[in-house]
Design an enzyme around this catalytic site. Structure first.
Site: not given
Ligand code: ADP
Length: 157
Positions: A17, A41, A90, A128
């Site tokens: 992030h 959630k 990703r 996460s």
């Molecule tokens: P959500 O529940 O909205 O997917 P996240 O906190 O999991 O929220 O992720 C927020 C954004 O960051 C999403 O677009 C996710 O694809 C991106 N993201 C998370 N980790 C990575 C990573 N390692 N590389 C690229 N993008 C990431």
């Protein structure tokens, strides 16, 4: 002035992030990283802690703000005068969901564009949920999360 919203669960914020956020802050005038509150959630960490951990992890990033919101991301983005939604990609598996989401958002508001960024390869696999799994099974997460998150999670054990 172009404002970008970086919305997500950030449960907790990871180095993946942070890498997206840093690149976003280089491209846009201001980035608001916003924790989405989902009443359906129950998350791993309380929303206030997720916000606090982001604040502690972005020290020195001058054009970044931290916030949280409930409801539609696009409505939140409009209320902030944002022109861009920032999302990360990703793997190909992210693509279908992210494409659908961005098209739904664009159908609701054409003026706000979704911009996708990728991380450095070394952060690409980090999510996460992977971190939670490693942490809950007593693995070492220090390489994957910012220092404040690491300290917080170690104290929580
Ligand atoms: P959500 O529940 O909205 O997917 P996240 O906190 O999991 O929220 O992720 C927020 C954004 O960051 C999403 O677009 C996710 O694809 C991106 N993201 C998370 N980790 C990575 C990573 N390692 N590389 C690229 N993008 C990431």
């Amino acid at each position: 002035m172009t404002i970008a919203i970086y919305p997500g669960s950030f449960d907790p914020i990871t180095k993946g992030h942070l890498d997206i956020l840093k690149t976003g802050a280089e491209i846009f005038d201001k980035v608001i990283i916003a924790v989405a509150h989902n009443s359906e959630k129950r998350g791993f960490l309380p929303i206030e802690d997720r916000v606090k951990l982001i604040k502690d992890s972005i020290a020195g990033m001058e054009n970044v703000e931290v916030d949280y919101f409930a409801g539609l991301t696009i409505e939140y983005a409009k209320s902030k005068g944002a022109k861009v939604l920032l999302r990360g990609l990703r793997a190909v598996s992210d693509f279908e969901y992210e494409l659908q989401l961005s098209q739904a958002n664009s159908a609701m508001c054409e003026d706000i564009k979704t911009v996708f960024l990728t991380t450095k390869p070394k952060y690409n696999f980090i999510s996460s949920s992977t971190i939670k799994e490693i942490y809950l099974n007593n693995g070492d997460i220090s390489k994957f999360v910012p220092e404040p998150v690491y300290e917080y999670l170690m104290k929580r054990k």
